[in-house]
Design a protein around this motif. Structure first.
Motif, PDB file in Angstrom:
ATOM      1  N   TYR A 257       0.843  -1.202   0.000  1.00  0.00           N
ATOM      2  CA  TYR A 257       0.000   0.000   0.000  1.00  0.00           C
ATOM      3  C   TYR A 257       0.878   1.252   0.000  1.00  0.00           C
ATOM      4  CZ  TYR A 257      -3.248   3.607   1.486  1.00  0.00           C
ATOM      5  OH  TYR A 257      -3.975   4.770   1.557  1.00  0.00           O
TER       6      TYR A 257
ATOM      7  N   GLU B 229       3.981   1.552  -0.931  1.00  0.00           N
ATOM      8  CA  GLU B 229       4.727   1.653  -2.191  1.00  0.00           C
ATOM      9  C   GLU B 229       3.867   2.289  -3.279  1.00  0.00           C
ATOM     10  OE1 GLU B 229       7.637  -1.223  -4.797  1.00  0.00           O
ATOM     11  OE2 GLU B 229       5.846  -2.113  -3.927  1.00  0.00           O
ATOM     12  N   MET B 230       2.581   1.945  -3.323  1.00  0.00           N
ATOM     13  CA  MET B 230       1.668   2.497  -4.335  1.00  0.00           C
ATOM     14  C   MET B 230       1.260   3.930  -4.037  1.00  0.00           C
ATOM     15  SD  MET B 230      -1.031  -0.547  -5.342  1.00  0.00           S
ATOM     16  CE  MET B 230      -2.236   0.372  -4.446  1.00  0.00           C
ATOM     17  N   SER B 231       1.125   4.278  -2.765  1.00  0.00           N
ATOM     18  CA  SER B 231       0.491   5.545  -2.420  1.00  0.00           C
ATOM     19  C   SER B 231       1.455   6.683  -2.104  1.00  0.00           C
ATOM     20  CB  SER B 231      -0.456   5.340  -1.240  1.00  0.00           C
ATOM     21  OG  SER B 231       0.264   4.918  -0.110  1.00  0.00           O
TER      22      SER B 231
ATOM     23  N   SER C 109       8.196   8.328  -5.758  1.00  0.00           N
ATOM     24  CA  SER C 109       8.585   6.935  -5.896  1.00  0.00           C
ATOM     25  C   SER C 109       9.718   6.583  -4.923  1.00  0.00           C
ATOM     26  CB  SER C 109       9.037   6.689  -7.336  1.00  0.00           C
ATOM     27  OG  SER C 109       9.425   5.355  -7.492  1.00  0.00           O
TER      28      SER C 109
END
Length: 139
Positions: free
Chosen positions: A39, A41-43, A47
């Motif tokens: 979660y 890593e995606m949010s 990056s």
């Protein structure tokens, strides 16, 4: 909390406030439920590789910034510790894992029951997890 407040908080916990640590802290402050590494890593706004996020989370757990929760999903979840001091059993609360949507919910008012430990045992954390179906999925 702005960056200065986060820096002060982390410094108070003995953590150097790097850009990655501030970024992870900001994301953890946005959510109202425990989240896993994927979660984050995606949010994250910028990056960041999975290994870097994991190192930040490990440091935060070591320094009592986050609680680590095992909900049975085979993915550790992390939530900010609400206590201004170090972790204690009294800071911990029950969690609910929905077996349908795989969401983990905090039951902040449901304190973990105190258990009389046999002599010589010193607990440092308790994982009190209730599993079932949440109201969203119980339609």
């Amino acid at each position: 909390m702005d960056n200065t407040d986060i820096e002060d908080y982390l410094n108070g916990k003995g953590i150097k406030a790097t850009a990655n640590r501030i970024l992870v802290m900001k994301e953890l402050m946005k959510v109202s439920h425990p989240v896993n590494l994927a979660y984050l890593e995606m949010s994250l706004e910028f990056s960041m590789d999975k290994a870097s996020i994991f190192r930040v989370l490990e440091l935060f757990a070591e320094k009592d910034v986050v609680h680590v929760i095992e909900d049975g999903s085979r993915s550790l979840k992390y939530e900010l510790c609400q206590s201004s001091h170090s972790h204690s059993i009294n800071d911990q609360h029950a969690h609910f894992y929905c077996e349908n949507c795989k969401e983990t919910y905090c039951f902040k008012t449901a304190k973990v029951p105190v258990i009389d430990m046999p002599e010589g045992f010193r607990p440092h954390s308790i994982n009190y997890m209730i599993k079932g179906i949440c109201p969203k999925c119980n339609i």
